[in-house]
Scaffold this motif. Structure first.
Motif, PDB file in Angstrom:
ATOM      1  N   LYS A 312       9.485   4.382  -5.745  1.00 44.42           N
ATOM      2  CA  LYS A 312       9.264   4.643  -6.979  1.00 44.42           C
ATOM      3  C   LYS A 312       8.916   3.624  -7.603  1.00 44.42           C
ATOM      4  CE  LYS A 312      12.636   9.118  -6.755  1.00 44.42           C
ATOM      5  NZ  LYS A 312      13.588   9.047  -7.509  1.00 44.42           N
ATOM      6  N   LYS A 313       8.552   3.930  -9.117  1.00 41.69           N
ATOM      7  CA  LYS A 313       8.295   2.664 -10.374  1.00 41.69           C
ATOM      8  C   LYS A 313       9.513   2.015 -10.128  1.00 41.69           C
ATOM      9  CE  LYS A 313       6.124   1.680 -14.563  1.00 41.69           C
ATOM     10  NZ  LYS A 313       5.124   2.098 -15.656  1.00 41.69           N
ATOM     11  N   GLU A 314      10.484   2.724 -10.311  1.00 41.09           N
ATOM     12  CA  GLU A 314      11.812   1.858 -10.894  1.00 41.09           C
ATOM     13  C   GLU A 314      12.126   0.684  -9.490  1.00 41.09           C
ATOM     14  OE1 GLU A 314      15.776   4.770  -9.840  1.00 41.09           O
ATOM     15  OE2 GLU A 314      13.961   6.028 -11.590  1.00 41.09           O
ATOM     16  N   ASP A 315      12.360   1.177  -8.595  1.00 37.57           N
ATOM     17  CA  ASP A 315      12.536   0.661  -7.186  1.00 37.57           C
ATOM     18  C   ASP A 315      11.263  -0.483  -7.676  1.00 37.57           C
ATOM     19  OD1 ASP A 315      14.128   2.592  -6.286  1.00 37.57           O
ATOM     20  OD2 ASP A 315      13.003   3.559  -5.683  1.00 37.57           O
ATOM     21  N   VAL A 316      10.325  -0.168  -7.216  1.00 33.70           N
ATOM     22  CA  VAL A 316       9.313  -1.731  -7.016  1.00 33.70           C
ATOM     23  C   VAL A 316       9.839  -2.533  -7.922  1.00 33.70           C
ATOM     24  CG1 VAL A 316       6.569  -2.673  -8.367  1.00 33.70           C
ATOM     25  CG2 VAL A 316       7.693  -0.064  -7.227  1.00 33.70           C
ATOM     26  N   LYS A 323       6.505  -8.999  -7.437  1.00 33.37           N
ATOM     27  CA  LYS A 323       6.878 -10.264  -7.660  1.00 33.37           C
ATOM     28  C   LYS A 323       6.070 -11.051  -6.180  1.00 33.37           C
ATOM     29  CE  LYS A 323       6.781  -9.635 -11.963  1.00 33.37           C
ATOM     30  NZ  LYS A 323       5.835  -9.152 -13.304  1.00 33.37           N
ATOM     31  N   ALA A 324       6.021 -10.480  -5.174  1.00 35.35           N
ATOM     32  CA  ALA A 324       6.603 -10.481  -3.829  1.00 35.35           C
ATOM     33  C   ALA A 324       4.682 -11.065  -2.714  1.00 35.35           C
ATOM     34  CB  ALA A 324       7.038 -10.193  -3.013  1.00 35.35           C
ATOM     35  N   ASN A 325       3.738 -11.574  -3.847  1.00 36.74           N
ATOM     36  CA  ASN A 325       2.317 -11.505  -3.520  1.00 36.74           C
ATOM     37  C   ASN A 325       2.236 -12.891  -2.263  1.00 36.74           C
ATOM     38  OD1 ASN A 325       1.446 -10.096  -5.462  1.00 36.74           O
ATOM     39  ND2 ASN A 325       0.730 -12.182  -7.169  1.00 36.74           N
ATOM     40  N   GLY A 326       1.569 -12.301  -1.062  1.00 36.49           N
ATOM     41  CA  GLY A 326       1.968 -12.941   0.565  1.00 36.49           C
ATOM     42  C   GLY A 326       2.740 -12.537   1.301  1.00 36.49           C
ATOM     43  N   TYR A 327       3.578 -11.576   0.409  1.00 36.77           N
ATOM     44  CA  TYR A 327       4.402 -11.681   1.324  1.00 36.77           C
ATOM     45  C   TYR A 327       4.831  -9.852   1.697  1.00 36.77           C
ATOM     46  CZ  TYR A 327       7.080 -15.737   1.425  1.00 36.77           C
ATOM     47  OH  TYR A 327       7.096 -17.134   0.891  1.00 36.77           O
ATOM     48  N   LEU A 328       4.015  -9.531   0.833  1.00 35.00           N
ATOM     49  CA  LEU A 328       3.934  -7.795   0.494  1.00 35.00           C
ATOM     50  C   LEU A 328       3.123  -7.369  -0.402  1.00 35.00           C
ATOM     51  CD1 LEU A 328       5.655  -5.089   0.655  1.00 35.00           C
ATOM     52  CD2 LEU A 328       6.634  -6.123  -1.515  1.00 35.00           C
ATOM     53  N   GLU A 329       2.045  -5.767   0.484  1.00 37.60           N
ATOM     54  CA  GLU A 329       1.625  -5.276  -1.091  1.00 37.60           C
ATOM     55  C   GLU A 329       2.242  -3.800  -0.832  1.00 37.60           C
ATOM     56  OE1 GLU A 329      -2.881  -5.875  -0.390  1.00 37.60           O
ATOM     57  OE2 GLU A 329      -1.900  -5.594   1.850  1.00 37.60           O
ATOM     58  N   VAL A 330       2.407  -4.004  -2.798  1.00 40.01           N
ATOM     59  CA  VAL A 330       2.899  -2.916  -3.691  1.00 40.01           C
ATOM     60  C   VAL A 330       0.844  -1.804  -3.214  1.00 40.01           C
ATOM     61  CG1 VAL A 330       3.830  -1.088  -5.111  1.00 40.01           C
ATOM     62  CG2 VAL A 330       4.591  -3.557  -4.615  1.00 40.01           C
ATOM     63  N   LEU A 331       0.958  -1.077  -2.795  1.00 39.23           N
ATOM     64  CA  LEU A 331       0.041  -0.003  -2.658  1.00 39.23           C
ATOM     65  C   LEU A 331      -0.048   1.238  -3.452  1.00 39.23           C
ATOM     66  CD1 LEU A 331      -1.228  -0.795   0.857  1.00 39.23           C
ATOM     67  CD2 LEU A 331      -2.340  -1.798  -0.851  1.00 39.23           C
ATOM     68  N   PRO A 332      -0.806   2.320  -4.188  1.00 42.42           N
ATOM     69  CA  PRO A 332      -0.979   3.405  -4.671  1.00 42.42           C
ATOM     70  C   PRO A 332      -0.984   4.144  -3.318  1.00 42.42           C
ATOM     71  CG  PRO A 332      -3.133   2.557  -5.189  1.00 42.42           C
ATOM     72  CD  PRO A 332      -2.161   1.864  -4.540  1.00 42.42           C
ATOM     73  N   MET A 333       0.206   5.445  -4.036  1.00 40.56           N
ATOM     74  CA  MET A 333       0.302   6.425  -2.248  1.00 40.56           C
ATOM     75  C   MET A 333      -0.058   8.155  -3.369  1.00 40.56           C
ATOM     76  SD  MET A 333       1.027   5.822   0.768  1.00 40.56           S
ATOM     77  CE  MET A 333       2.408   7.640   1.029  1.00 40.56           C
ATOM     78  N   MET A 334      -0.414   9.126  -2.399  1.00 42.64           N
ATOM     79  CA  MET A 334      -1.289  10.226  -2.854  1.00 42.64           C
ATOM     80  C   MET A 334       0.437  11.298  -3.362  1.00 42.64           C
ATOM     81  SD  MET A 334      -3.728  12.976  -1.444  1.00 42.64           S
ATOM     82  CE  MET A 334      -5.449  11.849  -2.127  1.00 42.64           C
ATOM     83  N   GLY A 335       0.970  10.773  -2.167  1.00 38.98           N
ATOM     84  CA  GLY A 335       2.104  11.590  -2.378  1.00 38.98           C
ATOM     85  C   GLY A 335       2.063  12.974  -2.222  1.00 38.98           C
ATOM     86  N   LYS A 356       6.792   9.702 -13.904  1.00 36.74           N
ATOM     87  CA  LYS A 356       7.636  11.134 -13.342  1.00 36.74           C
ATOM     88  C   LYS A 356       8.365  10.853 -12.639  1.00 36.74           C
ATOM     89  CE  LYS A 356       4.132  14.601 -14.794  1.00 36.74           C
ATOM     90  NZ  LYS A 356       3.342  15.799 -13.814  1.00 36.74           N
ATOM     91  N   GLY A 357       8.223   9.744 -11.355  1.00 34.14           N
ATOM     92  CA  GLY A 357       9.462   8.618 -11.108  1.00 34.14           C
ATOM     93  C   GLY A 357       9.363   9.751  -9.801  1.00 34.14           C
ATOM     94  N   LYS A 358       8.268   9.651  -9.775  1.00 34.45           N
ATOM     95  CA  LYS A 358       7.829   9.768  -7.863  1.00 34.45           C
ATOM     96  C   LYS A 358       7.550   8.833  -6.542  1.00 34.45           C
ATOM     97  CE  LYS A 358       6.911  14.270  -9.282  1.00 34.45           C
ATOM     98  NZ  LYS A 358       8.136  15.125  -8.862  1.00 34.45           N
ATOM     99  N   SER A 359       7.856   9.131  -5.742  1.00 34.07           N
ATOM    100  CA  SER A 359       7.656   7.814  -4.961  1.00 34.07           C
ATOM    101  C   SER A 359       6.126   7.737  -4.166  1.00 34.07           C
ATOM    102  CB  SER A 359       8.635   8.596  -3.400  1.00 34.07           C
ATOM    103  OG  SER A 359       9.972   8.360  -3.985  1.00 34.07           O
ATOM    104  N   CYS A 360       5.175   7.173  -4.887  1.00 29.71           N
ATOM    105  CA  CYS A 360       4.430   7.255  -5.212  1.00 29.71           C
ATOM    106  C   CYS A 360       3.893   5.962  -5.004  1.00 29.71           C
ATOM    107  CB  CYS A 360       3.288   7.621  -6.437  1.00 29.71           C
ATOM    108  SG  CYS A 360       3.504   7.061  -7.571  1.00 29.71           S
ATOM    109  N   TYR A 361       4.176   4.301  -3.896  1.00 25.82           N
ATOM    110  CA  TYR A 361       4.454   3.054  -4.011  1.00 25.82           C
ATOM    111  C   TYR A 361       4.665   3.495  -2.860  1.00 25.82           C
ATOM    112  CZ  TYR A 361       3.644   2.192  -9.220  1.00 25.82           C
ATOM    113  OH  TYR A 361       2.715   2.529 -10.593  1.00 25.82           O
ATOM    114  N   PHE A 362       3.861   2.204  -1.826  1.00 30.59           N
ATOM    115  CA  PHE A 362       4.163   2.321  -0.742  1.00 30.59           C
ATOM    116  C   PHE A 362       3.503   0.757  -0.428  1.00 30.59           C
ATOM    117  CE2 PHE A 362       1.080   1.275   3.397  1.00 30.59           C
ATOM    118  CZ  PHE A 362       2.359   1.359   4.052  1.00 30.59           C
TER     119      PHE A 362
END
Length: 559
Positions: A312-316, A323-335, A356-362
């Protein structure tokens, strides 16, 4: 999937025993043919022997040959068989043995003329637990010319061997998983059964019939009669076992459809003969293309742990993934499917799901770093995954490092693996990524100017919906599922919609307009000048018939 030591004993041995109503019905139907020899491949505690005792006053001239692997159950069945002996029944009784070993020994002498009636409820043992007799069973399947996969459940082998031992004019009455109708590994078995048997009647139920068990079953009634030329098959549906009626089954094959070579799955036989023939006639007349001729389809991203890699966004924000550029990409998810309302998934849709608090980040970790190389926050998050033993899961275990995920790409179209009311193609204008609950679809290059939006619009029509029901599969919960090979066979009439038409359909779906009204809109455009209203009504009626059957079974699941 559970490990062997986690499974209960019933699942390991396939021992789910038959309700008396079903056993009596199957025995009553089988005994109407006045058999001289009866075979029961897996006696269990003797439910079918009890049914024979209940249905028959005399068994003079009848021999019974039963088999049971477990000593305790075999003893129970033997005690019950003593009642049949008092009624004049002969034969080997109940033998404690592995079924395939028993048949290999007995078919040369005791059963050399075959069995006039085969009854029973074969064990439902998953392939990884099918140990006793598997080698002989697989050899026999090869001798019979039936192809399957390593994932075949034991019931498939039991059913094939049972039919192979039938005499020239005989019957078989068995309880079989509903997988028989549609599962891919039983495809060649279905072909073979239609060759071996002159008629097949399959009875299904709206409600699950085994107490406490979610496995959906069917009653398989087969007849072998050398005088019958046209092979026939019919599917019947009852509300519950209490509605079973011999008189219905007795006359049903007079209206049964002739088996069709081009129809692999047996779900189609819930339709009447005229409905099924009309579907094929329309498809051929229109010259409609299959899905694979206009699009490619691939499974979504296999993470091995969706809840861990989709956040979720709050987890991000909490773990500072952004903020972890280079180590990790945060990509949009369809859900999930209920998070995609329209014909198109846009960046605005993704933003709405995020709020809405959906788990929509990969989370896509870089392959070039070990866990110890990562920043503190990422390291802590991965430690949490290890505490959950995610790194021991098969899909994670075979990766190096375990948190790196391969084959990460988005597609211009998406299709959910499972659907409730109907399946749809979604134009993925947001470029969102999808897990393995969603297929990645691409419009094939063509000279006709057909694009992804055209395919998404074209998919919403009565013929394609009916084709999905016929090519797909469904389980106890009433959900329609299409694996890629099944989706590729679906008929997809291509219509090059305008941007206005696409937007109108997208808005109708988002507004929750009734599907019949939506189909009135799309059918009128896709089939204009090619199919009249009466023909479209017939096609849609057939789709509704199959779709409603799924729905009823889904809503009655917990009753």
């Amino acid at each position: 999937m559970n490990l062997k030591e986690q499974e209960v004993g019933e699942k390991l041995r396939g021992g789910y025993y038959t309700p008396s109503e079903i056993a009596k019905f199957l025995v009553g139907w089988g005994m109407a043919n006045k058999p001289e020899s009866i075979l029961e491949p897996s006696c269990g505690d003797g439910a079918f022997i009890d049914a024979l005792d209940s249905c028959c006053d005399s068994l003079e001239g009848v021999s019974f040959h039963g088999v049971e692997l477990l000593s305790k159950e075999a003893s129970k069945a033997r005690r019950k068989f003593s009642k049949l002996r008092k009624k004049g029944c002969t034969g080997t009784g109940v033998t404690k043995s592995e079924f395939f070993e028993f048949i290999s020994k007995k078919k040369k002498r005791t059963l050399r003329k075959g069995a006039d009636l085969v009854i029973g409820n074969p064990p439902y043992i998953r392939y990884q637990y099918f140990e006793h007799g598997r080698e002989i069973a697989e050899l026999r399947l090869n001798e019979l010319g039936i192809k399957t996969t390593k994932h075949a459940n034991a019931w498939l082998h039991f059913l094939a061997e049972s039919v192979s031992i039938m005499s020239e004019n005989s019957r078989i009455a068995m309880v079989i998983p509903a997988e028989l109708l549609h599962i891919t590994y039983a495809s060649d078995l279905r072909r073979w059964l239609l060759e071996e048997l002159s008629s097949i009647t399959i009875i299904t139920f709206k409600k699950l019939v085994f107490p406490g068990v979610q496995q959906e079953v069917v009653l398989f009634l087969g007849e072998k009669n050398q005088k019958v030329r046209k092979k026939k098959i019919k599917l019947l549906q009852f509300g519950h076992t209490s509605e079973l009626d011999q008189s219905v089954v007795k006359h049903v094959n007079k209206k049964a459809p002739v088996a069709l070579e081009e129809q692999d799955k047996w779900n189609c036989y819930f339709l009447d003969r005229k409905e099924l023939e009309f579907y094929h006639e329309v498809s051929k007349r229109l010259g409609e293309r299959r899905f694979k001729e206009v699009a490619s389809i691939d499974i979504g991203i296999v993470t091995g742990a969706n809840k861990f890699f989709c956040v979720k966004k709050e987890d991000v924000q909490k773990w500072r993934f952004d903020k972890a550029n280079g180590y990790l990409e945060v990509l949009p998810m369809m859900g999930r499917s209920n998070e995609v309302d329209g014909l198109e998934f846009t960046k605005k849709d993704h933003s709405t799901n995020s709020e809405k608090g959906k788990s929509c980040y990969f989370l896509r970790f870089d392959k070039g770093y070990k866990q110890s190389d990562l920043p503190h926050k990422l390291n802590m998050y991965l430690r949490e995954g290890r505490r959950q033993e995610l790194h021991k899961r098969y899909k994670c275990r075979i990766r190096d490092p375990w948190f790196w995920i391969p084959s990460v790409y988005s597609s211009e179209l998406s299709m959910f693996k499972r659907a409730s009311e109907f399946t749809r193609l979604i134009h993925n204008s947001a470029g969102a990524y999808t897990t393995d609950t969603v297929y990645r679809v691409k419009c094939l290059d063509n000279d006709e100017g057909v694009n992804a939006r055209h395919l998404a619009f074209s998919f919403i029509n009565s013929l394609t919906f009916l084709s999905c029901e016929l090519e797909g599969r469904n389980y106890g919960g009433g959900v329609l599922e299409l694996v890629p090979s099944e989706a590729e066979r679906v008929f997809l009439p291509v219509y090059k919609c305008t941007d206005e038409e696409f937007s109108t359909l997208d808005e109708m779906l988002r507004d929750g307009v009734a599907i019949d009204e939506i189909l009135d809109y799309t059918d009128s455009r896709i089939f204009e000048g090619r199919l009249g209203q009466r023909s479209l009504s017939r096609i849609r009626g057939s789709w509704r018939k199959l779709q409603q059957r799924r729905y009823v079974r889904g809503t009655s699941k917990g009753e």
